[in-house]
Design a protein around this motif. Structure first.
Motif, PDB file in Angstrom:
ATOM      1  N   ASN A   1      -5.686  -2.628  -4.159  1.00  0.00           N
ATOM      2  CA  ASN A   1      -6.099  -3.598  -3.145  1.00  0.00           C
ATOM      3  C   ASN A   1      -7.308  -4.397  -3.610  1.00  0.00           C
ATOM      4  O   ASN A   1      -7.382  -5.606  -3.386  1.00  0.00           O
ATOM      5  N   ALA A   2      -8.252  -3.703  -4.256  1.00  0.00           N
ATOM      6  CA  ALA A   2      -9.450  -4.406  -4.732  1.00  0.00           C
ATOM      7  C   ALA A   2      -9.066  -5.439  -5.785  1.00  0.00           C
ATOM      8  O   ALA A   2      -9.583  -6.556  -5.792  1.00  0.00           O
ATOM      9  N   ILE A   3      -8.155  -5.065  -6.684  1.00  0.00           N
ATOM     10  CA  ILE A   3      -7.755  -6.004  -7.737  1.00  0.00           C
ATOM     11  C   ILE A   3      -7.005  -7.187  -7.135  1.00  0.00           C
ATOM     12  O   ILE A   3      -7.178  -8.333  -7.544  1.00  0.00           O
TER      13      ILE A   3
ATOM     14  N   ALA B   1     -12.632  -1.572 -11.966  1.00  0.00           N
ATOM     15  CA  ALA B   1     -11.330  -2.046 -12.451  1.00  0.00           C
ATOM     16  C   ALA B   1     -11.381  -3.547 -12.746  1.00  0.00           C
ATOM     17  O   ALA B   1     -10.848  -4.012 -13.755  1.00  0.00           O
ATOM     18  N   GLN B   2     -12.055  -4.302 -11.883  1.00  0.00           N
ATOM     19  CA  GLN B   2     -12.202  -5.746 -12.149  1.00  0.00           C
ATOM     20  C   GLN B   2     -12.968  -5.971 -13.439  1.00  0.00           C
ATOM     21  O   GLN B   2     -12.685  -6.883 -14.202  1.00  0.00           O
TER      22      GLN B   2
ATOM     23  N   LEU C   1      -6.600   2.003  -3.115  1.00  0.00           N
ATOM     24  CA  LEU C   1      -7.874   1.291  -2.984  1.00  0.00           C
ATOM     25  C   LEU C   1      -8.113   0.361  -4.167  1.00  0.00           C
ATOM     26  O   LEU C   1      -8.542  -0.783  -4.004  1.00  0.00           O
ATOM     27  N   VAL C   2      -7.829   0.862  -5.382  1.00  0.00           N
ATOM     28  CA  VAL C   2      -8.093   0.050  -6.572  1.00  0.00           C
ATOM     29  C   VAL C   2      -7.147  -1.146  -6.618  1.00  0.00           C
ATOM     30  O   VAL C   2      -7.574  -2.276  -6.870  1.00  0.00           O
TER      31      VAL C   2
ATOM     32  N   GLY D   1     -13.749   4.035  -3.342  1.00  0.00           N
ATOM     33  CA  GLY D   1     -12.699   3.039  -3.524  1.00  0.00           C
ATOM     34  C   GLY D   1     -13.273   1.682  -3.910  1.00  0.00           C
ATOM     35  O   GLY D   1     -12.766   1.024  -4.834  1.00  0.00           O
TER      36      GLY D   1
ATOM     37  N   THR E   1      -5.578   5.044  -5.914  1.00  0.00           N
ATOM     38  CA  THR E   1      -4.801   3.962  -6.530  1.00  0.00           C
ATOM     39  C   THR E   1      -4.593   2.823  -5.546  1.00  0.00           C
ATOM     40  O   THR E   1      -4.688   1.650  -5.906  1.00  0.00           O
TER      41      THR E   1
ATOM     42  N   GLY F   1     -12.564  -0.050  -7.511  1.00  0.00           N
ATOM     43  CA  GLY F   1     -12.000  -1.391  -7.553  1.00  0.00           C
ATOM     44  C   GLY F   1     -12.885  -2.335  -8.339  1.00  0.00           C
ATOM     45  O   GLY F   1     -12.417  -3.124  -9.159  1.00  0.00           O
ATOM     46  N   HIS F   2     -14.190  -2.190  -8.122  1.00  0.00           N
ATOM     47  CA  HIS F   2     -15.140  -3.060  -8.832  1.00  0.00           C
ATOM     48  C   HIS F   2     -15.076  -2.816 -10.337  1.00  0.00           C
ATOM     49  O   HIS F   2     -15.030  -3.756 -11.126  1.00  0.00           O
TER      50      HIS F   2
ATOM     51  N   SER G   1       0.824  -1.207   0.000  1.00  0.00           N
ATOM     52  CA  SER G   1       0.000   0.000   0.000  1.00  0.00           C
ATOM     53  C   SER G   1       0.857   1.256   0.000  1.00  0.00           C
ATOM     54  O   SER G   1       0.611   2.195  -0.757  1.00  0.00           O
TER      55      SER G   1
END
Lengths: 207, 248, 290, 290
Positions: A202-204, B192-193, A199-200, B185, A197, B189-190, A138
C-alpha cells in the motif's frame, strides 16, 4: 524457515543443491534477459536484495505478541516476479548463512528450494488467482504473502521428514512431527508477514 | 552484526580467503565422511579451537553466533525420537536416538567449520574469491550491491525507528499494538520506497564514473596466498584422514 | 507556571555507547524555561547524544534526567509523558519522514498522543501553518525540496505541542534566507513560551541567536551562560573546538581602536555592519578617538 | 595545452525535468582552465543540474555543452571521453559508494577507463594518499565516518585523474577543520593544473576561496566573474538569493572610514580580523584618516 547448517544428510544436501542450481541457472537467465532490456534494474535488484535481507533480520511485531522474522519473498515475488526472486533469494539466503549463521551453506540448496522457489511461485500464483477472482488488492496481497509463507514452511517440513523418516510411521509420521512442531511459530509468522506485506505494498502504491 | 564485526577484528583477517575456504570445505567433507560420534565430536572441536585460539575469536562471540542454530539443533534432535505411533498417539521411539545423535554431532561439526570461516573472513573477501572462481557476474553484482546497501538501509531503518520513538510511535504491545503495527508498516513502506530512490541514485553515480554495465572492482591482494593455501590443504587433509579412519 | 526549576536538566549524566564509543562524561546542563538555548561543540563532542538523553531515547549509565526538578523515570508511561512535553527534530529529514504524504507524516505524533481525529486535523493545519507549508498537506513528501522537508519534520513535532523543542543541527543544509525564516519561526515559538534548544557548529549563528549558550567538549558541558558573557571567553570556546564569534572579535578590535563604542557589542556580523553604517562618515572617528 | 577555449562551457542550455520541474533556462557558463570556480545560488537555483550537464549525465533540451571549444556528442564513446576528463562528486556519500571496501570503491572508475590492474592499483594508492586515507584501502566503507566517506568519494574520482573536478556541496556536513583540510586538498589539485568547480550556498566561503564566481538564479547564470569583481555587486548577489560577503561589506565600511586601506580587500573574515590586528593601536587611525 531455515534448516540449520549441517543438519541434512550429505545425499540430501547435495541433491537439493543440484535441484536449486537448476532453478538458479534458469532464474539467472531470466534475470539476464530482463537486464538486457532494463539495464537500470541491476542496481534495483541489488538494493532490493539488501531490503529483503534487512526485513529477514528484523524482529517484527507478530499478532501473538512474540517477535518474528518475515521472509520478504512474497513481497519480492509480487514486485519483481517469481523468476527474478530465485537469484535474489539465493543472495539473501547466502548472506543470512554467512552474516547471521542463519541457515547454512550445506543446506543452502534445500533452503533456496523452499524459500526462493516454492515460496515466491506460490505467492505469485495465489496473487494472480486472487486477482482473477476479483478480490481487493489488500486481500490478494495478504493471501499471497501468507500462503507463500505457509508453503515455504510446508516444504521445509517435507524436506526434513524425507531426510529423517520415522522408523515406525515412515515419512508421513515424520512430516506430522515436524509440521506440528513448527506450526507453533510459523502460523503467526505467516499472518504477520501477510499484514506487513499489505502495508508495504500500500505504501509503494501511494508513492 | 556480530559475525561481520568479528570477521574484521579477527587475527586471520589478512589470510587468503581461499585458504580459509579450503579448510572449511575440508571440515565439511570430513563431517560427512565420519561415522563414529567421537570422531564427529573431535571434528566439531578442531575448527572451533582453530577459530578461538588461532584467529583469536572471543569465545563469547562464538557462542553468541552459534546460539540460534544450536537452539534449532537441540529442538530438532530432541524431538526426533518422539513421534506419532501406529495409533496416532505421540510416543518415545528409542530407535531414533542414534539417528538424532549422529545428525546432531554432524551438524555441529559442519557448523563449526562454517563459523571458523565466517568469523575470520569478511564477506567482501569471499566475494573477491568468488569473482576469481568465475561466478556469474550478475550474481556478483547483486552480492556486492546487497552487501553495501545492507548497512545503508539498516541505518535508515534504525534512524526511522528512533524518529518514530521520539514521536511516541511504539507504545508497546499491551498499550497499543495497532499503533505499533502502524509505525512498523509506515517505516517498512518508507524504506521500500528508498529501494527505488537509492537504486536510481547509485545508477547516476555509477554513470558519472564511466559505468560500463557491470560493477568491477580491484580485488584485495593476498600476497602469501600460495603458502597459506598449502597449509590449509594440509590441515584439511588431516581432518579428512581423521574421518576416513572411521571407514576402515 | 510558578517554578524556579529548569524545565529540563541533565545531572552528572554518563553515557557509553554499546560499541564503546564516546558518549557523555558527567554532563550537567540545565535549560531555563522559555529561553533560546544553543548547544555548541565540535563534531563528536556529544551534542546529538545530549538531545537523545533529553528526549529519553537514551538512558543515562549514571546521573539522571530531571524534568521540572523531578527525576524522570524510564517506564513506558513516564517516557511517553516526557516525549509528550519534549519534542525532538533530528538532523536529516530523509531519515525521519516516513509517511507518503506531508499531512500524514505531521499527524503521526499527534495521533500517538491519543487525540481525536478532529483535534489532530486542527493541530496538523496549525503546525503546517506555523512552518509556512499551509497548502502542502496533500503533497507527496519525496517531491519536496530539502528545506521543505526540514520544515515538515518541525511541523510533525509542533503538532504534538511540546513545551520544549530540541533541534539537531536545524540550520545545516539551508541557505541564508531559509535559515533566517527558520530562526524567525523559532523566535515565534519562544515568544509563545516554548523552550528551544538547538545544536550547531556555527559559532557565529549561535551567538547571534541564543539567549543561553552551552559549551560541550568531549562529552562534558564545560560552560553554560548567557551568550553575552561567553562571547569573549576565547579559552572556553577553544576548549570546545571553536573560535570567538567573529562579530565579537571584530567589535573588540574596532572598539580598541575607537571606531565603535565598547558597548553594546553587536551580536552578529550583520548587526556589526549596521552599527558601522549608522556611524556618520570619517569625522566621527576623530571625535570618538579624541 | 595551447588553447584559449574554456575547458568546459555550457552555451544557452535549457533543461526541463521529466516531471516538469525547474531545470535550466538559457544557461551559459564557461570554466577557465586550472582555476577555482564556485557556482553560487540559492537552493533550487539549478546548481546540481549544471554539474550533471557538465558531466554529461543530463542532456540539454536546447543549447550545447562544449569541451575545449568543441561541442560534446552524446554517443556512448563521446560520453566516456567526456567523463574521463570531467569527474563529478555528488553530495551524499551514501548514494554513490557501492563497493564494500574503500580500495575497491576507489578502483571502480579507474577500472572503467580500461586501465590494467597495476596502473589502477597505483592510482588507487595515489588517490587515497591525496585525500589523507592512505591506510584505509582495506577498511569497510560502512565503518567510516561521514567526513571519511566524503573523502573516499573524492578519491574515487581522483583515481580517474580528471582534468576537471566538479563537486556538489562538498562542504555540507563538514565541520570547520574538515572544511579547511578539504579546501587545502582542492588547492593542491588546482596547483597541479586541475580545474575545480564546486557548488555551495555559503557566500562567505565562496568569496574566500574562489578565483571565479558564477551566480545562478532560476536556472540561468546571471554573472560569471573573478571573485574580487563580484564581491561588491549587491544587486547581482541579491538576484541570486545572496548578500554581499560580510568580509567585503565590513571592509568597505572600514575603508570608507579610513580604518583600513581601501585595497587589498581581505577575502575572508579571518583575513579581515588579521588586517585589523596588524594595525597598531588607535594612533594610526588618526594618521590614516588625516
Amino acid at each position: 524457515m531455515h534448516i540449520m547448517e549441517g543438519f541434512l544428510p550429505p545425499a540430501h544436501a547435495l541433491g537439493w543443491s543440484a535441484v536449486s542450481a537448476c532453478f538458479l541457472a534458469a532464474g539467472l537467465r531470466a534475470m539476464a534477459r530482463d537486464l538486457r532490456q532494463h539495464p537500470e534494474r541491476r542496481m534495483l535488484f541489488g538494493v532490493a536484495a539488501a531490503f529483503a535481507f534487512l526485513l529477514s533480520a528484523l524482529k517484527l511485531p507478530s499478532v501473538t505478541g512474540s517477535c518474528s522474522h518475515p521472509t520478504g519473498v512474497g513481497l519480492g515475488a509480487l514486485l519483481f516476479g517469481p523468476a527474478a526472486m530465485v537469484p535474489v533469494g539465493f543472495v539473501v539466503l547466502l548472506f543470512q548463512a554467512l552474516l547471521l549463521a542463519h541457515g547454512g551453506v550445506t543446506t543452502l540448496g534445500a533452503n533456496i528450494f523452499s524459500m526462493a522457489v516454492v515460496g515466491p511461485f506460490v505467492a505469485y500464483g495465489v496473487f494472480r488467482a486472487a486477482a482473477a477472482l476479483g478480490m481487493s488488492r489488500s486481500a490478494a496481497v495478504f493471501a499471497a504473502a501468507c500462503l507463500g509463507d505457509l508453503a515455504t514452511y510446508a516444504t521445509t517440513s517435507l524436506q526434513l521428514a524425507w531426510a529423517f523418516p520415522d522408523p515406525v510411521g515412515g515419512m508421513a509420521a515424520s512430516l506430522a512431527r515436524f509440521a506440528g512442531i513448527f506450526a507453533l511459530t510459523q502460523v503467526p509468522i505467516a499472518i504477520s508477514e501477510g499484514l506487513l506485506t499489505v502495508l508495504v505494498v500500500n505504501a509503494i502504491a501511494r508513492f | 552484526m556480530l559475525v561481520e564485526t568479528a570477521a574484521y577484528a579477527s587475527r586471520w583477517r589478512g589470510v587468503a580467503p581461499s585458504a580459509k575456504a579450503l579448510f572449511a570445505l575440508a571440515g565439511i567433507a570430513a563431517a560427512w565422511i565420519a561415522c563414529r560420534p567421537a570422531t564427529l565430536a573431535v571434528l566439531a572441536l578442531l575448527p572451533m579451537l582453530a577459530a578461538l585460539l588461532g584467529a583469536r575469536v572471543p569465545l563469547r562471540t562464538w557462542l553468541a553466533v552459534a546460539r540460534a542454530p544450536l537452539g534449532f539443533l537441540l529442538l530438532a534432535c530432541a524431538t526426533l525420537p518422539v513421534g506419532p505411533g501406529v495409533h496416532g498417539n505421540w510416543q518415545w521411539n528409542g530407535a531414533m536416538v542414534p539417528v538424532a545423535v549422529h545428525a546432531g554431532l554432524r551438524a555441529l561439526a559442519v557448523l563449526a567449520a562454517l563459523l571458523g570461516f565466517v568469523l575470520t573472513t569478511p564477506l567482501p573477501d569471499l566475494l573477491s574469491l568468488l569473482r576469481r572462481l568465475r561466478t556469474p557476474e550478475v550474481l556478483l553484482d547483486l552480492m556486492a550491491l546487497c552487501y553495501r546497501m545492507l548497512f545503508v538501509l539498516r541505518r535508515a531503518w534504525d534512524d526511522g525507528v528512533e524518529a518514530q520513538r521520539a514521536r511516541l510511535g511504539y507504545p508497546g504491545w499491551r498499550h497499543g499494538w495497532v499503533q505499533t503495527w502502524r509505525s512498523t508498516g509506515l517505516l517498512a513502506g518508507h524504506v521500500a520506497q528508498q529501494v527505488w530512490l537509492r537504486a536510481a541514485a547509485l545508477q547516476v553515480a555509477a554513470d558519472a564514473r564511466s559505468y560500463t554495465g557491470t560493477l568491477r572492482f580491484l580485488p584485495a591482494a593476498f600476497p602469501r596466498a600460495r603458502r597459506q593455501n598449502a597449509l590449509a590443504l594440509l590441515a584439511g587433509a588431516l581432518l579428512v584422514a581423521l574421518a576416513l579412519g572411521d571407514r576402515w | 507556571m510558578v517554578t524556579d526549576h529548569p524545565v529540563l536538566e541533565l545531572a552528572g549524566v554518563d553515557h557509553v555507547y554499546p560499541d564503546g564509543g564516546t558518549g557523555l562524561r558527567g554532563c550537567t546542563l540545565a535549560l531555563g524555561r522559555g529561553r533560546r538555548h544553543v548547544l555548541l561543540g565540535a563534531n563528536g563532542a556529544g551534542k546529538s547524544t545530549v538531545l537523545r538523553h533529553l528526549n529519553g531515547l537514551l538512558r543515562p549509565c549514571a546521573g539522571e534526567l530531571r524534568c521540572d526538578g523531578q527525576p524522570v523515570g524510564y517506564s513506558r508511561a513516564a517516557l511517553a509523558g516526557l516525549r509528550r512535553r519534549v519534542g525532538l527534530v533530528f538532523q536529516d529529514p530523509e531519515r525521519q519522514l516516513f509517511a507518503a504524504h506531508v499531512g500524514e507524516d505531521v499527524s503521526f505524533g499527534a495521533l500517538n498522543l491519543g487525540l481525536d481525529a478532529a483535534t489532530v486535523a486542527a493541530r496538523v493545519d496549525a503546525a503546517l501553518d506555523a512552518v509556512g507549508l499551509r497548502d502542502y498537506a496533500g503533497r507527496a513528501v519525496h517531491h519536496l525540496s530539502f528545506g521543505q522537508k526540514k520544515r515538515v519534520c518541525i511541523a510533525g513535532v509542533l503538532a504534538m505541542e511540546p513545551e520544549v523543542l530540541l533541534l539537531d543541527e536545524p540550520m545545516a543544509g539551508l541557505d541564508a534566507p531559509m535559515q533566517a525564516s527558520l530562526a524567525a519561526l523559532l523566535d515565534r515559538l519562544v515568544a509563545r513560551g516554548v523552550t528551544v534548544l538547538l545544536t550547531t557548529h556555527d559559532v557565529d549563528f549561535a551567538f547571534a541567536w541564543a539567549d543561553d549558550i552551552h559549551l560541550l567538549a568531549a562529552g562534558r558541558c564545560i560552560a553554560s551562560a548567557p551568550a553575552g558573557q561567553l562571547a569573549a571567553r576565547a579559552d572556553l570556546l577553544q576548549a570546545a573546538g571553536h573560535r570567538v564569534p567573529l562579530a565579537f572579535a571584530l567589535h573588540a578590535q574596532l572598539a580598541a581602536r575607537g571606531v565603535l563604542p565598547p558597548a553594546p557589542a553587536p551580536r552578529s556580523l550583520p548587526a556589526l555592519l549596521e552599527a558601522l553604517r549608522a556611524l556618520p562618515a570619517t569625522s566621527t572617528i576623530l571625535e570618538n578617538t579624541a
